[in-house]
Design a protein around this motif. Structure first.
Motif, PDB file in Angstrom:
ATOM      1  N   ALA A  92       0.831  -1.206   0.000  1.00 55.32           N
ATOM      2  CA  ALA A  92       0.000   0.000   0.000  1.00 55.32           C
ATOM      3  C   ALA A  92       0.862   1.251   0.000  1.00 55.32           C
ATOM      4  O   ALA A  92       1.996   1.231   0.498  1.00 55.32           O
ATOM      5  CB  ALA A  92      -0.919   0.019   1.230  1.00 55.32           C
ATOM      6  N   ILE A  93       0.303   2.312  -0.542  1.00 54.98           N
ATOM      7  CA  ILE A  93       0.908   3.638  -0.389  1.00 54.98           C
ATOM      8  C   ILE A  93      -0.103   4.490   0.386  1.00 54.98           C
ATOM      9  O   ILE A  93      -1.249   4.653  -0.049  1.00 54.98           O
ATOM     10  CB  ILE A  93       1.231   4.290  -1.751  1.00 54.98           C
ATOM     11  N   HIS A  94       0.322   4.984   1.547  1.00 59.24           N
ATOM     12  CA  HIS A  94      -0.598   5.742   2.414  1.00 59.24           C
ATOM     13  C   HIS A  94      -0.545   7.242   2.142  1.00 59.24           C
ATOM     14  O   HIS A  94      -1.297   7.998   2.740  1.00 59.24           O
ATOM     15  CB  HIS A  94      -0.225   5.525   3.892  1.00 59.24           C
ATOM     16  N   SER A  95       0.394   7.661   1.308  1.00 56.83           N
ATOM     17  CA  SER A  95       0.740   9.081   1.252  1.00 56.83           C
ATOM     18  C   SER A  95       0.546   9.708  -0.125  1.00 56.83           C
ATOM     19  O   SER A  95       1.305  10.566  -0.521  1.00 56.83           O
ATOM     20  CB  SER A  95       2.193   9.236   1.690  1.00 56.83           C
ATOM     21  N   VAL A  96      -0.487   9.296  -0.835  1.00 54.77           N
ATOM     22  CA  VAL A  96      -0.789   9.954  -2.111  1.00 54.77           C
ATOM     23  C   VAL A  96      -1.478  11.285  -1.792  1.00 54.77           C
ATOM     24  O   VAL A  96      -2.544  11.310  -1.186  1.00 54.77           O
ATOM     25  CB  VAL A  96      -1.665   9.056  -3.012  1.00 54.77           C
ATOM     26  N   ASP A  97      -0.796  12.364  -2.146  1.00 54.52           N
ATOM     27  CA  ASP A  97      -1.262  13.678  -1.681  1.00 54.52           C
ATOM     28  C   ASP A  97      -1.507  14.678  -2.811  1.00 54.52           C
ATOM     29  O   ASP A  97      -1.721  15.855  -2.551  1.00 54.52           O
ATOM     30  CB  ASP A  97      -0.258  14.265  -0.677  1.00 54.52           C
ATOM     31  N   SER A  98      -1.445  14.208  -4.055  1.00 53.77           N
ATOM     32  CA  SER A  98      -1.800  15.106  -5.160  1.00 53.77           C
ATOM     33  C   SER A  98      -2.210  14.294  -6.378  1.00 53.77           C
ATOM     34  O   SER A  98      -1.803  13.129  -6.535  1.00 53.77           O
ATOM     35  CB  SER A  98      -0.622  16.009  -5.528  1.00 53.77           C
ATOM     36  N   LEU A  99      -2.995  14.915  -7.231  1.00 52.04           N
ATOM     37  CA  LEU A  99      -3.407  14.272  -8.487  1.00 52.04           C
ATOM     38  C   LEU A  99      -2.177  14.035  -9.353  1.00 52.04           C
ATOM     39  O   LEU A  99      -2.048  12.997 -10.003  1.00 52.04           O
ATOM     40  CB  LEU A  99      -4.424  15.169  -9.213  1.00 52.04           C
ATOM     41  N   HIS A 100      -1.278  14.996  -9.328  1.00 51.05           N
ATOM     42  CA  HIS A 100      -0.054  14.907 -10.112  1.00 51.05           C
ATOM     43  C   HIS A 100       0.738  13.640  -9.772  1.00 51.05           C
ATOM     44  O   HIS A 100       1.153  12.887 -10.667  1.00 51.05           O
ATOM     45  CB  HIS A 100       0.783  16.164  -9.833  1.00 51.05           C
ATOM     46  N   LEU A 101       0.926  13.387  -8.494  1.00 46.92           N
ATOM     47  CA  LEU A 101       1.641  12.186  -8.047  1.00 46.92           C
ATOM     48  C   LEU A 101       0.881  10.923  -8.473  1.00 46.92           C
ATOM     49  O   LEU A 101       1.472   9.962  -8.970  1.00 46.92           O
ATOM     50  CB  LEU A 101       1.814  12.214  -6.522  1.00 46.92           C
ATOM     51  N   LEU A 102      -0.421  10.935  -8.294  1.00 44.52           N
ATOM     52  CA  LEU A 102      -1.242   9.772  -8.647  1.00 44.52           C
ATOM     53  C   LEU A 102      -1.148   9.477 -10.141  1.00 44.52           C
ATOM     54  O   LEU A 102      -1.003   8.317 -10.554  1.00 44.52           O
ATOM     55  CB  LEU A 102      -2.696  10.037  -8.234  1.00 44.52           C
ATOM     56  N   GLU A 103      -1.196  10.509 -10.953  1.00 44.68           N
ATOM     57  CA  GLU A 103      -1.089  10.327 -12.408  1.00 44.68           C
ATOM     58  C   GLU A 103       0.250   9.706 -12.779  1.00 44.68           C
ATOM     59  O   GLU A 103       0.327   8.843 -13.654  1.00 44.68           O
ATOM     60  CB  GLU A 103      -1.257  11.679 -13.125  1.00 44.68           C
ATOM     61  N   GLU A 104       1.286  10.155 -12.092  1.00 43.25           N
ATOM     62  CA  GLU A 104       2.616   9.621 -12.348  1.00 43.25           C
ATOM     63  C   GLU A 104       2.691   8.133 -11.960  1.00 43.25           C
ATOM     64  O   GLU A 104       3.278   7.325 -12.676  1.00 43.25           O
ATOM     65  CB  GLU A 104       3.643  10.447 -11.561  1.00 43.25           C
ATOM     66  N   LEU A 105       2.093   7.788 -10.822  1.00 47.17           N
ATOM     67  CA  LEU A 105       2.083   6.390 -10.378  1.00 47.17           C
ATOM     68  C   LEU A 105       1.324   5.513 -11.383  1.00 47.17           C
ATOM     69  O   LEU A 105       1.770   4.408 -11.720  1.00 47.17           O
ATOM     70  CB  LEU A 105       1.439   6.285  -8.990  1.00 47.17           C
ATOM     71  N   VAL A 106       0.202   6.007 -11.859  1.00 44.43           N
ATOM     72  CA  VAL A 106      -0.604   5.241 -12.818  1.00 44.43           C
ATOM     73  C   VAL A 106       0.162   5.073 -14.131  1.00 44.43           C
ATOM     74  O   VAL A 106       0.183   3.995 -14.729  1.00 44.43           O
ATOM     75  CB  VAL A 106      -1.980   5.915 -13.045  1.00 44.43           C
ATOM     76  N   LYS A 107       0.820   6.145 -14.522  1.00 45.56           N
ATOM     77  CA  LYS A 107       1.588   6.116 -15.775  1.00 45.56           C
ATOM     78  C   LYS A 107       2.715   5.075 -15.715  1.00 45.56           C
ATOM     79  O   LYS A 107       3.041   4.457 -16.722  1.00 45.56           O
ATOM     80  CB  LYS A 107       2.182   7.512 -15.985  1.00 45.56           C
TER      81      LYS A 107
END
Ligand SMILES: *Cc1c(COP(=O)(O)O)cnc(C)c1O
Length: 226
Positions: A92-107
């Motif tokens: 798990a990642i507990h610290s997703v704190d922006s859409l930008h970071l999430l988009e990068e993780l998905v990418k």
């Protein structure tokens, strides 16, 4: 660390947990102590820096200890997204704190070798500047709905995470306020998007308050390892 002491601390904590899961935060500890805790039956471990997480997880992997579950709990820079996804047995990642970071993780999710990666959205409930986390509901909802729309992704909407205030005269009261706010947000979002969001909240100093407010995951470090 002495194993019997570690075992005692883990047992005492476990007795208080009810249905919650304790993520043992091993950021203060050498990997040998983490292995000792694992031998005591502890399977969930959290780290707040990608490099430490990677090296401890690699150590476990080399020893073939593959039922361990690693949790990334600290602030994650976008340029570390690829690195964190490569961590073996990342759960798990507990610290997703922006859409930008999430988009990068998905990418970059092709770097992730597991079946499913659970995503907690970190919410800044104490409104302290040095804390990470979503500050507005609009931004949180934008990120949440983005991930919900990616049905084929291995990254799954799983929960909300927060931390209590540090700069306060009354740590317990401030923590309760933060945790209550997070639970309120969960109830609202669960209803609106038909979810069952889990709550990651509570550390050594305020886990009792977190359990009172229905924490599903507490993240405890110094109480176990120091
Ligand atoms: C260090 C840390 C913890 C654990 O803190 P303790 O007070 O040692 O229990 C929990 N959550 C996060 C995000 C941390 O960085």
């Amino acid at each position: 660390m002495i194993k019997s002491e570690l075992q005692l601390r883990l047992r005492q904590l476990k007795a208080e947990l009810q249905n919650a899961t304790c993520v043992a935060v091993s950021k203060y500890s050498p990997v040998e102590d983490v292995v000792l805790a694992y031998e005591c039956g502890q399977m969930d471990f959290g780290e707040n820096r990608v490099l430490d997480l990677k090296s401890k997880a690699d150590f476990f992997k080399e020893k073939n200890l593959n039922d361990v579950r690693w949790h990334m709990i600290g602030h994650l820079q976008t340029n570390k997204a690829k690195e964190v996804l490569k961590v073996p047995n990342l759960w798990a990642i507990h610290s997703v704190d922006s859409l930008h970071l999430l988009e990068e993780l998905v990418k970059r999710e092709h770097e992730f070798k597991g079946q499913e990666l659970k995503i907690f959205f970190q919410v800044n409930t104490s409104h302290e500047d040095e804390k990470s986390g979503f500050l507005t509901r609009e931004e949180l909802v934008e990120a949440l709905t983005f991930l919900l729309s990616r049905k084929e992704s291995k990254l799954k909407v799983y929960g909300l995470m927060t931390m209590g205030a540090i700069r306060t005269d009354d740590v317990a009261a401030s923590a309760l306020k933060s945790f209550r706010e997070l639970r309120g947000l969960k109830n609202e979002l669960d209803l609106k998007y038909s979810l069952d969001l889990k709550l990651s909240m509570g550390m050594s100093g305020d886990y009792k308050q977190a359990l009172l407010e229905g924490a599903d995951y507490i993240r405890v470090g110094s109480l176990i390892f120091k």
